[in-house]
Design a protein around this motif. Structure first.
Motif, short mmCIF file in Angstrom:
data_model
loop_
_atom_site.label_atom_id
_atom_site.label_comp_id
_atom_site.label_asym_id
_atom_site.label_seq_id
_atom_site.Cartn_x
_atom_site.Cartn_y
_atom_site.Cartn_z
N SER A 1 -4.07 5.97 -0.27
CA SER A 1 -3.44 4.86 -0.98
C SER A 1 -2.08 4.60 -0.36
CB SER A 1 -3.30 5.21 -2.46
OG SER A 1 -2.73 4.14 -3.18
N TRP A 2 -1.97 3.52 0.36
CA TRP A 2 -0.71 3.15 0.98
C TRP A 2 0.02 2.22 0.03
CZ3 TRP A 2 2.21 5.06 4.54
CH2 TRP A 2 3.26 4.30 5.06
N TYR A 3 1.13 2.70 -0.54
CA TYR A 3 1.92 1.94 -1.51
C TYR A 3 1.09 1.45 -2.69
CZ TYR A 3 5.88 -0.79 -3.16
OH TYR A 3 6.91 -1.27 -3.91
N GLY A 4 0.09 2.26 -3.07
CA GLY A 4 -0.69 1.95 -4.25
C GLY A 4 -1.59 0.73 -4.10
N VAL B 1 6.43 9.62 -7.89
CA VAL B 1 5.14 8.99 -7.58
C VAL B 1 4.05 9.54 -8.51
CG1 VAL B 1 3.36 8.71 -5.82
CG2 VAL B 1 5.77 8.45 -5.21
N ALA C 1 3.78 2.80 -5.90
CA ALA C 1 2.85 3.65 -5.14
C ALA C 1 1.97 4.48 -6.07
CB ALA C 1 3.61 4.55 -4.18
N VAL D 1 -2.04 9.87 -2.23
CA VAL D 1 -0.91 8.96 -2.14
C VAL D 1 0.32 9.67 -1.58
CG1 VAL D 1 -0.15 9.28 -4.53
CG2 VAL D 1 0.34 7.12 -3.37
#
Length: 197
Positions: free
Chosen positions: A140-143, A27, A2, A114
């Motif tokens: 940013s969903w899960y990078g 994260v 992420a 994120v």
């Protein structure tokens, strides 16, 4: 993935960029590692906890800001010659940190959120500021990760010594220690606890 992906994919950090990361847990430190790997010239870690800031330097932060007693927006601006960072990553996900991230960007800079907010959280920004500052506001969903593309890259970086995945594991625990591990994470005593069966 992420945090790493938030820097590399969503934020598009490139060689010579200046990056600020708000929140230096697992994260946030992964975002720092990603920004460093992408060639950022300066990576500024922002947190309330000196232990987390110390960890951030191991993952590639060039500068640290303890925001408990310092205005983080002013500190980041000072470290970037008054301009602000090219990319700011909010790994906390609170209205306060989003405002800070928005304000510490360079003109036309990118803000990447994120950190996951609570469902009832709201953000209010003057519409003129959104217009006048330009740039991009991204979540940013899960990078923005594609496992088939990204996991082999991360494995290669780890095996070649260019990504310290071991550094993210603060402790190994038994399954019956999970509740205390969550307490340790909330208190900032660990980056990650890994359950070993």
């Amino acid at each position: 993935m992420a945090g790493y992906g938030a820097a590399v994919h969503t934020g598009g950090v490139g060689s010579g960029d200046t990056v600020a990361v708000i929140g230096c847990g697992g994260v946030g430190n992964a975002a720092i590692a990603g920004a460093s790997a992408a060639g950022a010239r300066r990576v500024i870690a922002v947190d309330l906890d000196d232990r987390k800031l110390d960890a951030a330097t191991r993952f590639g932060a060039t500068d640290t800001v303890n925001s408990r007693g310092t205005d983080p927006v002013e500190a980041v601006r000072a470290l970037t010659g008054g301009h602000g960072a090219d990319v700011v990553i909010d790994a906390v996900g609170r209205p306060e940190t989003y405002h800070q991230a928005f304000s510490m960007r360079d003109l036309a800079g990118t803000l990447v959120q994120v950190g996951v907010p609570e469902p009832d959280m709201r953000i209010e920004l003057p519409l003129l500021d959104l217009f006048a500052r330009g740039g991009a506001l991204k979540s940013s969903w899960y990078g923005d990760c594609l496992p088939s593309r990204d996991f082999p890259v991360l494995i290669d970086r780890y095996l070649s010594g260019r990504l310290d995945l071991d550094g993210f594991v603060t402790e190994t625990i038994a399954l019956d220690e999970v509740e205390s591990a969550f307490d340790a994470m909330r208190d900032g005593r660990v980056l990650r606890s890994v359950v070993v069966l």
